[in-house]
Design a protein around this motif. Structure first.
Motif, short mmCIF file in Angstrom:
data_model
loop_
_atom_site.label_atom_id
_atom_site.label_comp_id
_atom_site.label_asym_id
_atom_site.label_seq_id
_atom_site.Cartn_x
_atom_site.Cartn_y
_atom_site.Cartn_z
N UNK A 103 13.70 47.15 70.55
CA UNK A 103 15.02 46.72 71.02
C UNK A 103 15.44 45.38 70.45
N UNK A 104 14.48 44.68 69.82
CA UNK A 104 14.78 43.38 69.20
C UNK A 104 15.49 42.44 70.16
N UNK A 105 14.92 42.36 71.36
CA UNK A 105 15.44 41.43 72.37
C UNK A 105 16.54 41.98 73.24
N UNK A 106 16.95 43.23 73.04
CA UNK A 106 18.01 43.81 73.86
C UNK A 106 17.55 44.10 75.28
N UNK A 107 18.49 44.27 76.19
CA UNK A 107 18.17 44.55 77.59
C UNK A 107 17.73 46.00 77.75
N UNK A 108 17.01 46.26 78.83
CA UNK A 108 16.50 47.62 79.07
C UNK A 108 16.18 47.79 80.54
#
Length: 501
Positions: free
Chosen positions: A32-37
């Protein structure tokens, strides 16, 4: 609505040394390269099936259009069954959800990933067909030898374990009191003037229960057609031959003592108790209860009886499945008269007059009233439950908290398995099983709640249907009723509506 990224992680109870859920999530976060989840974690569950609460929650969120991408550590974390995996991929495609396996670089957003997906689906189809054929072949091989092929014993019998041809199976053995009632039923119906209603009323008035319930016409129709009860002789053999039935047993086995099993025939798509053509008859190891003369007399009478079928369905109204008798709670069936008018009849009263019924209520009047009430309900401007997130429901919040507490305790127990002695391990296994059962129950509660939630898209469709009511089809009307109404209870002069929102 902004769609979210989902990370799913699973760890089995019996593999405490496998990669932890926390480590799986860390691997997935790189994608996710730092993305939210949002995390979905099933601790203590096998991958052999999909009955896992957090996986079911993930699938429910996908169906609500909340998920954009699903990431797992490895394919086997989400499923070890290619059939289940294929079904999930079909769901992902339907809702345009990307699927990524972080360690195997399986990504359905790429051409290679989609190619791999198609290969998986091909093999899944092959596996389905192979299993289906193997099961079908085994079924017919065993049934031709007279094995009991599952299900409860017919009324009048019980099941006892036996060994046939070196294989453990079960045999029907008469229950004396019930067996005598069966013989009495056949003697009664064999009389030309006796009807279904005469017999169902007779046993209802006597308080005799069949499988714990009052005798109704469909149940009686099925009993009278069942060849398990006949002492099969050559007359029975000739009767089934005349009906186009495939007979697997030699004529010499029709000895006037043993009963028969009737199995669904290969390629025969009709009800085997209504149309005998193409189905398979086998002489069983059990003794029949009724003479061939009486059984055939009833069966021939049944051939001319078209008034009641075994599985009667109310399909003359778009209220079918929702409308119930306000007295007894049984379903109401829309009955069409010779004049073309339809009115609602209580199925319990129709079966044995055990209910006073609702009087003569015309289907058209109830449909008009329900339509007007649905319009009024929508005009009130009440937001249906489905217009807010499922998790905003306080009941759902409470269940989530209970599941989280159970998962936490299971996690502690799983971690303590390492190095535990035999006695402690046994205790831990038992405790995990208990917690697992509780968690399954909570998961089922979640599913039940989510099924009663209408999504905004569905409600928009409902509103559209209401505005175009006269121009939409039968199925669309049933869809609308299903999304708005739980049940309709009818009493003389009264229609009580229980809404879903």
């Amino acid at each position: 609505m902004n769609r979210i990224n989902a990370i799913y992680a699973r760890q089995s109870v019996d593999r405490a040394d496998s990669i932890s859920i926390e480590s799986q999530i860390e691997f997935c976060k790189y994608e996710l390269k730092g993305g939210s989840f949002r995390e979905y974690k099933d601790r203590g569950y096998s991958g052999k099936n999909t009955t896992r609460p957090q996986l079911q929650q993930l699938l429910a969120d996908i169906r609500r259009g909340e998920v954009e991408k699903v990431i797992v550590y490895k394919l086997d974390r989400i499923s070890r069954s290619i059939l289940d995996f294929s079904n999930m991929m079909e769901l992902f495609q339907q809702y345009q959800v990307e699927f990524v396996s972080s360690t195997e670089k399986f990504d359905t957003s790429t051409p290679m990933g989609r190619a791999m997906l198609n290969i998986c689906i091909v093999f899944a189809q092959l596996e389905r067909e192979t299993i289906q054929k193997r099961v079908c072949d085994a079924y017919y091989s065993r049934s031709q030898k007279g094995f009991h092929m599952g299900g409860k014993a017919p009324y009048g019998y019980r099941l006892e374990e036996i060994v046939m041809d070196g294989i453990h199976t079960k045999k029907l053995v008469e229950e004396p009191e019930e067996g005598e009632i069966v013989r009495e039923i056949f003697r009664m119906y064999c009389q030309p003037e006796t009807s279904y209603g005469d017999i169902t009323r007779y046993y209802t008035e006597k308080g005799v229960l069949f499988y714990g319930k009052a005798l109704i016409r469909p149940m009686l129709a099925q009993l009278l057609r069942n060849p398990a009860y006949v002492r099969a002789d050559m007359d029975v053999y000739r009767f089934f031959r005349s009906q186009g039935t495939n007979i697997a047993s030699d004529p010499g086995m029709f000895d006037g003592i043993h009963g028969c099993y009737l199995y669904q025939g290969r390629g025969a798509d009709t009800d085997k108790l209504q149309n005998l053509r193409g189905h398979m008859l086998v002489v069983g190891p059990h003794e029949g209860l009724v003479s061939s003369e009486i059984w055939l007399g009833c069966r021939i009478k049944l051939l001319g009886n078209k008034t009641v079928v075994a599985n009667r369905k109310a399909v003359n109204t778009w209220l079918a499945g929702k409308v119930k008798c306000g007295h007894c709670g049984y379903a109401l069936m829309s009955v069409k008269t010779k004049s073309g008018k339809q009115y609602l009849r209580c199925t319990r009263r129709l079966n044995n007059k055990a209910c006073p019924g609702c009087g003569k209520i015309y289907t058209e009047d109830v449909e008009r009233h329900v339509y007007e009430e649905m319009v009024k309900k929508l005009r009130e401007g009440q937001a249906p439950v489905g217009h807010r997130s499922l998790k905003e429901d306080p009941r759902v919040q409470k269940i989530y908290e209970e599941i989280e507490a159970l998962e936490k305790e299971i996690g502690i127990l799983v971690e303590s398995l390492t190095g535990a002695g035999e006695i402690l391990s046994s205790y831990i296994d038992q405790r995990v099983d208990q917690l697992d059962q509780l968690r399954r129950q909570k998961s089922e509660e979640l599913v039940a709640l989510s099924e009663n939630q209408a999504t905004p898209e569905q409600m928009e469709r409902v509103v559209s249907n209401i505005s175009l009511w006269d121009n939409i089809g039968f199925d669309e009307k049933r869809f609308t009723v299903d999304k708005m109404i739980i049940v309709l209870k009818i009493l003389p002069g009264t229609v009580q509506i229980q809404w879903k929102f």
